[in-house]
Design an enzyme around this catalytic site. Sequence first.
Site, PDB file in Angstrom:
ATOM      1  N   GLY A  46     -16.128  16.119 -44.785  1.00  0.00           N
ATOM      2  CA  GLY A  46     -14.741  16.510 -45.011  1.00  0.00           C
ATOM      3  C   GLY A  46     -14.598  17.230 -46.335  1.00  0.00           C
ATOM      4  O   GLY A  46     -15.432  17.065 -47.237  1.00  0.00           O
ATOM      5  N   CYS A  96     -18.193  11.279 -51.845  1.00  0.00           N
ATOM      6  CA  CYS A  96     -17.353  12.469 -51.942  1.00  0.00           C
ATOM      7  C   CYS A  96     -18.181  13.608 -52.518  1.00  0.00           C
ATOM      8  O   CYS A  96     -18.932  13.410 -53.479  1.00  0.00           O
ATOM      9  CB  CYS A  96     -16.175  12.168 -52.866  1.00  0.00           C
ATOM     10  SG  CYS A  96     -15.084  13.562 -53.151  1.00  0.00           S
ATOM     11  N   LEU A  97     -18.028  14.800 -51.969  1.00  0.00           N
ATOM     12  CA  LEU A  97     -18.779  15.957 -52.474  1.00  0.00           C
ATOM     13  C   LEU A  97     -18.419  16.272 -53.931  1.00  0.00           C
ATOM     14  O   LEU A  97     -19.216  16.886 -54.635  1.00  0.00           O
ATOM     15  CB  LEU A  97     -18.515  17.186 -51.591  1.00  0.00           C
ATOM     16  CG  LEU A  97     -19.083  17.121 -50.164  1.00  0.00           C
ATOM     17  CD1 LEU A  97     -18.608  18.319 -49.350  1.00  0.00           C
ATOM     18  CD2 LEU A  97     -20.598  17.037 -50.170  1.00  0.00           C
ATOM     19  N   HIS A 138      -9.443   9.730 -46.728  1.00  0.00           N
ATOM     20  CA  HIS A 138     -10.091  10.206 -47.951  1.00  0.00           C
ATOM     21  C   HIS A 138      -9.629  11.632 -48.302  1.00  0.00           C
ATOM     22  O   HIS A 138      -9.273  11.910 -49.453  1.00  0.00           O
ATOM     23  CB  HIS A 138     -11.615  10.155 -47.737  1.00  0.00           C
ATOM     24  CG  HIS A 138     -12.423  10.695 -48.871  1.00  0.00           C
ATOM     25  ND1 HIS A 138     -13.272   9.910 -49.621  1.00  0.00           N
ATOM     26  CD2 HIS A 138     -12.528  11.951 -49.379  1.00  0.00           C
ATOM     27  CE1 HIS A 138     -13.836  10.672 -50.560  1.00  0.00           C
ATOM     28  NE2 HIS A 138     -13.415  11.916 -50.420  1.00  0.00           N
ATOM     29  N   GLU A 139      -9.618  12.520 -47.315  1.00  0.00           N
ATOM     30  CA  GLU A 139      -9.234  13.922 -47.576  1.00  0.00           C
ATOM     31  C   GLU A 139      -7.749  14.037 -47.923  1.00  0.00           C
ATOM     32  O   GLU A 139      -7.377  14.825 -48.795  1.00  0.00           O
ATOM     33  CB  GLU A 139      -9.578  14.818 -46.393  1.00  0.00           C
ATOM     34  CG  GLU A 139     -11.056  14.884 -46.021  1.00  0.00           C
ATOM     35  CD  GLU A 139     -11.994  15.086 -47.198  1.00  0.00           C
ATOM     36  OE1 GLU A 139     -11.633  15.778 -48.162  1.00  0.00           O
ATOM     37  OE2 GLU A 139     -13.107  14.522 -47.163  1.00  0.00           O
ATOM     38  N   HIS A 142      -7.054  13.318 -51.496  1.00  0.00           N
ATOM     39  CA  HIS A 142      -7.339  14.432 -52.405  1.00  0.00           C
ATOM     40  C   HIS A 142      -6.087  15.287 -52.640  1.00  0.00           C
ATOM     41  O   HIS A 142      -5.904  15.849 -53.723  1.00  0.00           O
ATOM     42  CB  HIS A 142      -8.423  15.355 -51.826  1.00  0.00           C
ATOM     43  CG  HIS A 142      -9.825  14.919 -52.115  1.00  0.00           C
ATOM     44  ND1 HIS A 142     -10.321  14.832 -53.396  1.00  0.00           N
ATOM     45  CD2 HIS A 142     -10.854  14.565 -51.298  1.00  0.00           C
ATOM     46  CE1 HIS A 142     -11.588  14.443 -53.351  1.00  0.00           C
ATOM     47  NE2 HIS A 142     -11.942  14.270 -52.085  1.00  0.00           N
TER      48      HIS A 142
HETATM   49 NI    NI Z   1     -13.784  13.715 -51.340  1.00  0.00          NI
END
Ligand code: NI
Length: 169
Positions: A46, A96-97, A138-139, A142
């Site tokens: 994501g 998370c990226l 999660h997204e 953000h």
């Molecule tokens: Ni993330």
Amino acid sequence: MAMRNIREDGDAILLKHSRPVTDFNRRLHTLLDDMRETLLAADGVGLAAPQVGILRRAVIVMDTNREELSPEEQIIELVNPQIVSADGEQTGQEGCLSVPGVYGIVTRPEHVVVKAQDRFGKPFTVEGTGLTARCFCHELDHLDGHLFTEIAQRILTPEELEEMNGEQE
Ligand code: NI
């Protein structure tokens, strides 16, 4: 399409609130196309627009439950998404990226229903369970400037990370 730079923890933009998308134009389509390419290259599940430095309410999520689809086909684009219902509970590992190499234990709903618009502004509703539900939550976090590290019960230790990487091989 072009790859975009993924912003990392410590970058103030990740803590900001994103504004709604109002124009479903070519600029939005380019952003979404670039986010798709960036997500696939990073091998993530994501990505939210603020992670590539754009404070607009747009995210993409991979519906990993649909194994019959290719990664590209698994991507769901959500513009101005809102969680309209959530139920159940799951506690598991999350990363998370924007926080590379860090994984924590996070509790999320097991099932969520999300209302959003597609890239042309058409409203739709999508459901997710398990990892996909976790990813929606999660997204969407953000978009309000929240990272999983704020709500993690704990962060995995280097030993646990090593064990986890071992299992993946
Ligand atoms: Ni993330």
